[in-house]
Design a protein around this motif. Structure first.
Motif, PDB file in Angstrom:
ATOM      1  N   LYS A 168       0.872  -1.194  -0.101  1.00 58.57           N
ATOM      2  CA  LYS A 168      -0.045  -0.098  -0.137  1.00 58.57           C
ATOM      3  C   LYS A 168       0.769   1.320   0.106  1.00 58.57           C
ATOM      4  CE  LYS A 168      -3.791  -2.038   2.270  1.00 58.57           C
ATOM      5  NZ  LYS A 168      -4.724  -2.088   3.684  1.00 58.57           N
ATOM      6  N   ASP A 169       2.082   1.139   0.478  1.00 59.55           N
ATOM      7  CA  ASP A 169       2.836   2.268   0.714  1.00 59.55           C
ATOM      8  C   ASP A 169       3.903   2.567  -0.410  1.00 59.55           C
ATOM      9  OD1 ASP A 169       4.522   0.224   1.355  1.00 59.55           O
ATOM     10  OD2 ASP A 169       5.177   0.889   3.211  1.00 59.55           O
ATOM     11  N   HIS A 170       3.510   1.461  -1.599  1.00 58.02           N
ATOM     12  CA  HIS A 170       4.158   1.612  -2.966  1.00 58.02           C
ATOM     13  C   HIS A 170       5.826   0.928  -2.700  1.00 58.02           C
ATOM     14  CE1 HIS A 170       1.124   3.802  -4.739  1.00 58.02           C
ATOM     15  NE2 HIS A 170       1.087   4.803  -3.960  1.00 58.02           N
ATOM     16  N   GLN A 171       5.848   0.334  -1.538  1.00 62.25           N
ATOM     17  CA  GLN A 171       7.220  -0.546  -1.477  1.00 62.25           C
ATOM     18  C   GLN A 171       7.050  -1.741  -2.146  1.00 62.25           C
ATOM     19  OE1 GLN A 171      10.218   0.898  -0.209  1.00 62.25           O
ATOM     20  NE2 GLN A 171       9.029   2.777  -0.131  1.00 62.25           N
ATOM     21  N   ILE A 172       8.164  -2.236  -2.504  1.00 65.18           N
ATOM     22  CA  ILE A 172       8.127  -3.594  -3.212  1.00 65.18           C
ATOM     23  C   ILE A 172       7.819  -4.572  -2.001  1.00 65.18           C
ATOM     24  CG2 ILE A 172       9.554  -5.441  -4.401  1.00 65.18           C
ATOM     25  CD1 ILE A 172       8.823  -3.148  -6.078  1.00 65.18           C
ATOM     26  N   PHE A 173       6.907  -5.466  -2.207  1.00 62.49           N
ATOM     27  CA  PHE A 173       6.334  -6.580  -1.532  1.00 62.49           C
ATOM     28  C   PHE A 173       7.717  -7.449  -1.371  1.00 62.49           C
ATOM     29  CE2 PHE A 173       4.156  -9.946   0.522  1.00 62.49           C
ATOM     30  CZ  PHE A 173       3.646  -9.325   1.609  1.00 62.49           C
ATOM     31  N   GLN A 174       8.001  -8.085  -0.074  1.00 63.25           N
ATOM     32  CA  GLN A 174       9.235  -8.818   0.028  1.00 63.25           C
ATOM     33  C   GLN A 174       8.770 -10.147  -0.753  1.00 63.25           C
ATOM     34  OE1 GLN A 174      10.176  -9.122   4.219  1.00 63.25           O
ATOM     35  NE2 GLN A 174       8.747 -10.762   4.514  1.00 63.25           N
ATOM     36  N   ARG A 175      10.094 -10.898  -1.322  1.00 63.14           N
ATOM     37  CA  ARG A 175       9.922 -12.141  -1.486  1.00 63.14           C
ATOM     38  C   ARG A 175      11.068 -13.072  -1.081  1.00 63.14           C
ATOM     39  NH1 ARG A 175       9.711 -12.240  -7.932  1.00 63.14           N
ATOM     40  NH2 ARG A 175      11.406 -11.139  -7.687  1.00 63.14           N
ATOM     41  N   GLY A 176      10.967 -14.348  -1.134  1.00 63.66           N
ATOM     42  CA  GLY A 176      11.907 -15.186  -0.858  1.00 63.66           C
ATOM     43  C   GLY A 176      12.440 -15.304   0.441  1.00 63.66           C
ATOM     44  N   ARG A 177      11.511 -14.875   1.657  1.00 61.00           N
ATOM     45  CA  ARG A 177      11.832 -14.833   3.039  1.00 61.00           C
ATOM     46  C   ARG A 177      11.630 -15.912   3.584  1.00 61.00           C
ATOM     47  NH1 ARG A 177      15.749 -11.036   3.279  1.00 61.00           N
ATOM     48  NH2 ARG A 177      15.125  -9.023   2.161  1.00 61.00           N
ATOM     49  N   GLY A 178      11.211 -17.228   3.160  1.00 61.14           N
ATOM     50  CA  GLY A 178      10.962 -18.118   3.884  1.00 61.14           C
ATOM     51  C   GLY A 178       9.307 -18.436   3.853  1.00 61.14           C
ATOM     52  N   ASN A 179       9.064 -19.740   4.057  1.00 65.54           N
ATOM     53  CA  ASN A 179       7.776 -20.298   4.049  1.00 65.54           C
ATOM     54  C   ASN A 179       7.178 -20.553   5.374  1.00 65.54           C
ATOM     55  OD1 ASN A 179       7.874 -20.401   1.297  1.00 65.54           O
ATOM     56  ND2 ASN A 179       8.415 -22.675   1.351  1.00 65.54           N
ATOM     57  N   ALA A 180       6.345 -19.458   5.779  1.00 63.75           N
ATOM     58  CA  ALA A 180       5.816 -19.388   7.220  1.00 63.75           C
ATOM     59  C   ALA A 180       4.489 -19.474   7.101  1.00 63.75           C
ATOM     60  CB  ALA A 180       6.322 -18.004   7.943  1.00 63.75           C
ATOM     61  N   CYS A 181       3.757 -20.696   6.848  1.00 65.52           N
ATOM     62  CA  CYS A 181       2.292 -20.880   6.819  1.00 65.52           C
ATOM     63  C   CYS A 181       1.910 -21.543   7.955  1.00 65.52           C
ATOM     64  CB  CYS A 181       1.939 -21.917   5.633  1.00 65.52           C
ATOM     65  SG  CYS A 181       2.264 -21.119   4.055  1.00 65.52           S
ATOM     66  N   SER A 182       0.839 -21.179   8.649  1.00 56.49           N
ATOM     67  CA  SER A 182       0.531 -21.598   9.644  1.00 56.49           C
ATOM     68  C   SER A 182      -0.068 -23.145   9.529  1.00 56.49           C
ATOM     69  CB  SER A 182      -1.016 -20.821  10.260  1.00 56.49           C
ATOM     70  OG  SER A 182      -1.922 -20.884   9.508  1.00 56.49           O
ATOM     71  N   VAL A 183      -0.261 -23.871  10.685  1.00 54.58           N
ATOM     72  CA  VAL A 183      -0.579 -25.317  10.449  1.00 54.58           C
ATOM     73  C   VAL A 183      -1.740 -25.560  10.010  1.00 54.58           C
ATOM     74  CG1 VAL A 183      -1.203 -25.587  13.004  1.00 54.58           C
ATOM     75  CG2 VAL A 183      -0.024 -27.612  11.650  1.00 54.58           C
ATOM     76  N   GLU A 184      -2.598 -24.522  10.098  1.00 58.21           N
ATOM     77  CA  GLU A 184      -4.206 -24.675   9.520  1.00 58.21           C
ATOM     78  C   GLU A 184      -4.353 -24.980   8.147  1.00 58.21           C
ATOM     79  OE1 GLU A 184      -4.675 -22.991  13.794  1.00 58.21           O
ATOM     80  OE2 GLU A 184      -3.376 -22.485  12.135  1.00 58.21           O
ATOM     81  N   PHE A 185      -3.231 -24.394   7.383  1.00 56.47           N
ATOM     82  CA  PHE A 185      -3.119 -24.736   5.948  1.00 56.47           C
ATOM     83  C   PHE A 185      -3.042 -26.203   5.624  1.00 56.47           C
ATOM     84  CE2 PHE A 185      -3.083 -20.353   6.172  1.00 56.47           C
ATOM     85  CZ  PHE A 185      -3.632 -19.798   4.795  1.00 56.47           C
ATOM     86  N   ASN A 186      -2.531 -27.081   6.729  1.00 56.38           N
ATOM     87  CA  ASN A 186      -2.445 -28.399   6.306  1.00 56.38           C
ATOM     88  C   ASN A 186      -3.666 -29.161   6.087  1.00 56.38           C
ATOM     89  OD1 ASN A 186      -2.434 -31.259   7.761  1.00 56.38           O
ATOM     90  ND2 ASN A 186      -0.213 -30.882   6.847  1.00 56.38           N
ATOM     91  N   CYS A 187      -4.760 -28.627   6.635  1.00 59.18           N
ATOM     92  CA  CYS A 187      -5.896 -29.147   6.610  1.00 59.18           C
ATOM     93  C   CYS A 187      -6.723 -29.123   5.446  1.00 59.18           C
ATOM     94  CB  CYS A 187      -7.043 -28.631   7.780  1.00 59.18           C
ATOM     95  SG  CYS A 187      -6.322 -28.690   9.499  1.00 59.18           S
ATOM     96  N   LEU A 188      -6.151 -27.962   4.394  1.00 58.92           N
ATOM     97  CA  LEU A 188      -6.847 -27.776   3.026  1.00 58.92           C
ATOM     98  C   LEU A 188      -6.976 -29.035   2.084  1.00 58.92           C
ATOM     99  CD1 LEU A 188      -5.272 -24.358   2.245  1.00 58.92           C
ATOM    100  CD2 LEU A 188      -7.638 -24.975   3.510  1.00 58.92           C
ATOM    101  N   TYR A 189      -5.923 -30.025   2.441  1.00 58.33           N
ATOM    102  CA  TYR A 189      -5.679 -30.879   1.175  1.00 58.33           C
ATOM    103  C   TYR A 189      -5.787 -32.392   1.776  1.00 58.33           C
ATOM    104  CZ  TYR A 189      -3.116 -26.745  -0.485  1.00 58.33           C
ATOM    105  OH  TYR A 189      -2.805 -25.381  -0.944  1.00 58.33           O
ATOM    106  N   ARG A 190      -6.823 -32.448   2.612  1.00 58.81           N
ATOM    107  CA  ARG A 190      -7.335 -33.891   2.933  1.00 58.81           C
ATOM    108  C   ARG A 190      -8.710 -33.943   2.126  1.00 58.81           C
ATOM    109  NH1 ARG A 190      -4.942 -35.019   8.101  1.00 58.81           N
ATOM    110  NH2 ARG A 190      -3.261 -33.778   8.208  1.00 58.81           N
ATOM    111  N   TRP A 191      -8.464 -34.286   0.972  1.00 52.91           N
ATOM    112  CA  TRP A 191      -9.469 -34.476  -0.086  1.00 52.91           C
ATOM    113  C   TRP A 191      -9.867 -35.797  -0.160  1.00 52.91           C
ATOM    114  CZ3 TRP A 191      -7.272 -30.799  -4.505  1.00 52.91           C
ATOM    115  CH2 TRP A 191      -7.064 -29.491  -3.947  1.00 52.91           C
ATOM    116  N   HIS A 192     -10.020 -36.464   0.596  1.00 52.90           N
ATOM    117  CA  HIS A 192     -10.520 -37.952   0.856  1.00 52.90           C
ATOM    118  C   HIS A 192     -11.832 -38.271   0.134  1.00 52.90           C
ATOM    119  CE1 HIS A 192      -7.702 -38.161   4.620  1.00 52.90           C
ATOM    120  NE2 HIS A 192      -7.205 -38.167   3.453  1.00 52.90           N
ATOM    121  N   ALA A 193     -12.915 -37.335   0.165  1.00 50.80           N
ATOM    122  CA  ALA A 193     -14.241 -37.328  -0.300  1.00 50.80           C
ATOM    123  C   ALA A 193     -14.051 -37.540  -2.090  1.00 50.80           C
ATOM    124  CB  ALA A 193     -14.804 -36.174   0.203  1.00 50.80           C
TER     125      ALA A 193
END
Length: 766
Positions: free
Chosen positions: A52-77
């Motif tokens: 929003k402040d026109h600064q370049i949004f950082q990239r390549g700083r590591g994957n810091a995803c919450s554990v909740e996203f692990n639940c997204l891919y239980r596509w057993h159905a």
């Protein structure tokens, strides 16, 4: 070890980039339903984004995803019926005395321990067996792997939604729920709040199915208590509509995009390390998605054709839409009006090509035209309409004879053409060379600025009547580079191998090239298609060719006098334009490169070049023929057996595809003693020839042209390689396309059959 590590890191980066491209093309195209619309749009997650402040949004700083996203891919159905049967079979093997509903978690964990003890070298699945012999020992057969993938494509996935998980996967769901509880994940509403979504105010808002909503309410009491795992899996699903291909609950579909963007943009391998320096220029270019590619920009299709070439075909919907079921995909393509461009049939495996390297056997096949036919006749028919394209015709020898009699009806005519090449070569070197410091040495990119241009100018202006756009003639139709690209793509499609993933796109481009070239050639004929009497026709023609080569009129006149139709004249000229330009440039490049490699060879050639008597051109011609035996433009040609037969001592089946490795055969010790030594005294009739410019122009004219170009180059003083890398011919062996002895990198850093650069120096007196 250091080199091994470097190769490993480069390969890893390229593999990761390839699979990232697959995710953001094929995978997301299906998730978002874009493939149904024929759209080639794709997410570009690696582009720069400003905050929003026109600064370049950082990239390549590591994957810091919450554990909740692990639940997204239980596509057993979504497990298909066939996969459910497979899982059931595996459970029967692991738990032969129990039904699925009787298996406890303790049973499952005990079985897991036993499975983990299995030797990974013996690990398998289904009924696949590893190969025990040959170069692929220990690996599964490609055909069996391809069969599994195609089966998966042709099997319907089940739907997302509550109570859709197969009973045999009951334990998987239990373990998922318990794992989430032990991790202390947030509730469904907390997760939606994190994503910026509206929180649910009731169970019926979460799932309008009364039975599902009431069951959840009895278990959890309040909607805020609905745990994440069950909440995601049993949420109301999205309807199939525009923008929705995968139809889970909205929370899952929204989260997938966020997760994918965060994971890739935060990964340094996809950001900071994603550069040509780290991946090599070729690797970086190779893994890029082509939005104009077949299958609406499919990347996975390219990978399947590259890694399973004998099992997937160039136009199959199984190849280009592997994530889509063939039946509905047929309907989508029909609605888009693109069904004719794809095959609906499941690909059938094809046998590998047989390579023939023995000198006697190669010669036997080449001289048995009635039993072994070239593939390019059929290939040419896909892009060229009508008769006359003698470079790829069933009666090529007879048609070529008539055309050459119009092009060069006498030894004097051959000499005149040779003189044209000599003068044009000298003129181009003088025009396009540049002085180095000191002023007594000049340099020229002999490949780009001379050898690629000379054959092109002659064929276009002197034969085809097409004016080229140059500084001297700014009103020409094409630049030399544009025409070379058109002809090189046409030549490659008809005569060479084409990477399977690029075949369909190249085919369409070549059709466009041929349409434009034939239009220009035909327009150069003036009134040739009219009912004007022949005697008056050529008087009129002479007024139309003012801007064209002086030989064009005579060639066209001869062809019409032979009884050629307008179509045959046009296609015959096109055959020369395609067959005697780009390969001739490559042949010239190889000869010049070899000439500069040997001081001894240069001395022999210079003596011929310096002679004013053109009769001494004989020794220079002999040199070029021998040089091309050692370093030919291409490795060989393909033939297909029309019937069962025997080649020397080998049995050949009808329909079998043979690759005749002429380059290897021409280095046979018995036929050519000391085969690596350039010897201009060898018997000429021993040389084996392929299907290129020597066949189109004939041996005498082709070798004369090459010799005169060399003579033109060597008319300058002290011709030598440029310093350092500039004077080298950068090329490498490419095992993907065996017909190419060497590959080169074009301006886009992609493999090409055509060289681009080699600098030579020469001295001037002042």
């Amino acid at each position: 070890m250091k080199q091994d590590e470097e190769i490993f890191q480069i390969a890893r980066l390229n593999n990761c980039a390839w699979f990232a491209a697959i995710v953001f093309s094929d995978y997301f195209s299906c998730i978002l339903g874009l493939v149904r619309q024929g759209s080639s749009w794709s997410l570009e997650p690696f582009d720069e984004i400003r905050d929003k402040d026109h600064q370049i949004f950082q990239r390549g700083r590591g994957n810091a995803c919450s554990v909740e996203f692990n639940c997204l891919y239980r596509w057993h159905a979504t497990t298909s019926v066939e996969d459910e049967e497979w899982i059931t079979l595996q459970f029967q093997k692991l738990f032969p005395t129990k039904k699925p509903e009787e298996i406890t978690l303790k049973d499952f964990y005990q079985a897991e321990v036993q499975v983990e003890k299995t030797d990974l070298d013996q690990w398998t699945f289904g009924n696949l067996q590893r190969q025990t012999e040959g170069p692929n020992a220990g690996a599964f057969k490609d055909s069996e792997l391809a069969n599994y993938i195609m089966n998966a494509t042709s099997q319907h996935a089940a739907a997302f939604g509550a109570r859709g998980t197969p009973s045999v996967m009951r334990l998987h769901e239990i373990m998922g729920i318990e794992a989430n509880r032990s991790w202390g994940v947030c509730s469904l509403n907390d997760f939606r709040k994190f994503l910026g979504l509206k929180t649910y105010s009731s169970f019926l808002e979460w799932n309008p199915d009364v039975e599902i909503a009431e069951a959840a309410e009895k278990l959890y009491g309040h909607i805020d208590n609905l745990e994440l795992y069950a909440g995601l899996q049993a949420e109301a699903t999205k309807p199939l509509r525009e923008g929705a291909g995968l139809c889970p609950g909205y929370t899952i579909s929204r989260s997938i995009l966020s997760d994918a963007i965060a994971l890739t943009r935060g990964d340094r391998f996809f950001t900071q390390d994603f550069t040509p320096y780290n991946m090599t220029a070729w690797g970086f270019a190779d893994c890029q998605r082509d939005p104009d590619g077949y299958g609406f920009g499919s990347t996975l299709g390219r990978l399947l054709l590259r890694t399973l070439p004998n099992d997937y075909t160039i136009d199959s919907i199984y190849t280009w839409f592997p994530f889509m079921h063939p039946e509905p995909m047929e309907g989508y393509l029909k609605k888009l009006g693109k069904l004719d461009g794809y095959s609906l049939a499941r690909p059938k495996p094809s046998g590998p090509c047989t390579t023939v390297t023995n000198y006697v056997e190669v010669g036997q096949v080449l001289h048995s035209a009635e039993k072994f036919v070239p593939e390019y006749v059929e290939r040419a028919a896909k892009v060229i309409n009508g008769k006359g394209f003698f470079a790829a015709s069933e009666s090529a020898a007879e048609e070529q004879k008539w055309f050459i009699s119009a092009l060069a009806p006498s030894p004097d005519a051959v000499s005149t053409i040779g003189t044209y090449f000599y003068n044009e070569t000298k003129e181009l070197i003088e025009q396009r060379s540049f002085p180095l410091i000191g002023g007594k040495t000049r340099a020229v990119n002999i490949v780009r600025d001379v050898l690629k241009v000379v054959p092109l100018r002659w064929a276009a202006t002197e034969v085809a009547g097409i004016s080229l756009k140059t500084k001297q003639h700014p009103d020409g139709v094409f630049t030399e580079s544009q025409l070379f690209d058109m002809l090189s793509e046409t030549y490659q499609f008809i005569f060479l191998e084409v990477e399977a993933a690029k075949y369909m796109i190249l085919k369409q481009r070549v059709k466009d090239h041929v349409r434009e070239l034939t239009r220009l050639i035909k327009s150069a004929l003036g009134y040739a298609g009219s009912k004007m009497p022949l005697a008056g026709l050529f008087d009129t023609l002479s007024d139309l060719f003012g801007g064209r080569g002086k030989n064009h009129h005579e060639i066209v006149k001869c062809l019409f006098e032979f009884g050629y139709s307008t179509e045959e004249v046009v296609n015959s000229i096109l055959a020369l334009l395609v067959g005697a330009t780009v390969e001739m440039s490559l042949a010239l490049t190889n000869v010049v490169n070899q000439l500069l490699d040997s001081e001894k060879n240069s001395l022999v050639t210079i003596q011929s070049a310096k002679s004013a008597d053109t009769k001494d051109l004989h020794s220079l011609t002999a040199y070029t023929i021998e040089a091309l035996r050692i370093d030919p433009p291409f490795a060989g040609v393909y033939r297909v057996a029309k019937q069962d037969g025997v080649v020397d001592s080998s049995t050949v089946k009808q329909g079998e595809r043979l690759f005749l490795d002429i380059a290897t055969a021409n280095k046979n010790e018995a036929a050519f003693p000391n085969p690596t030594i350039l010897d201009t005294t060898r018997t000429r009739k021993r040389y084996l020839r392929g299907d290129g410019c020597f066949k189109v122009l004939g041996d005498d004219l082709a070798s004369t042209i090459i010799a005169q170009v060399l003579r033109g180059i060597l008319s300058f003083d002290n011709v030598r390689r440029g310093p350092g890398q500039s004077g080298n011919l950068p090329r490498f062996q490419d095992g993907v396309l065996p017909m190419l002895r060497y590959a080169y990198l074009d301006e886009k850093m992609l493999p090409s059959a055509w060289p681009t650069s080699m600098v030579i120096n020469y001295d001037v007196s002042s």
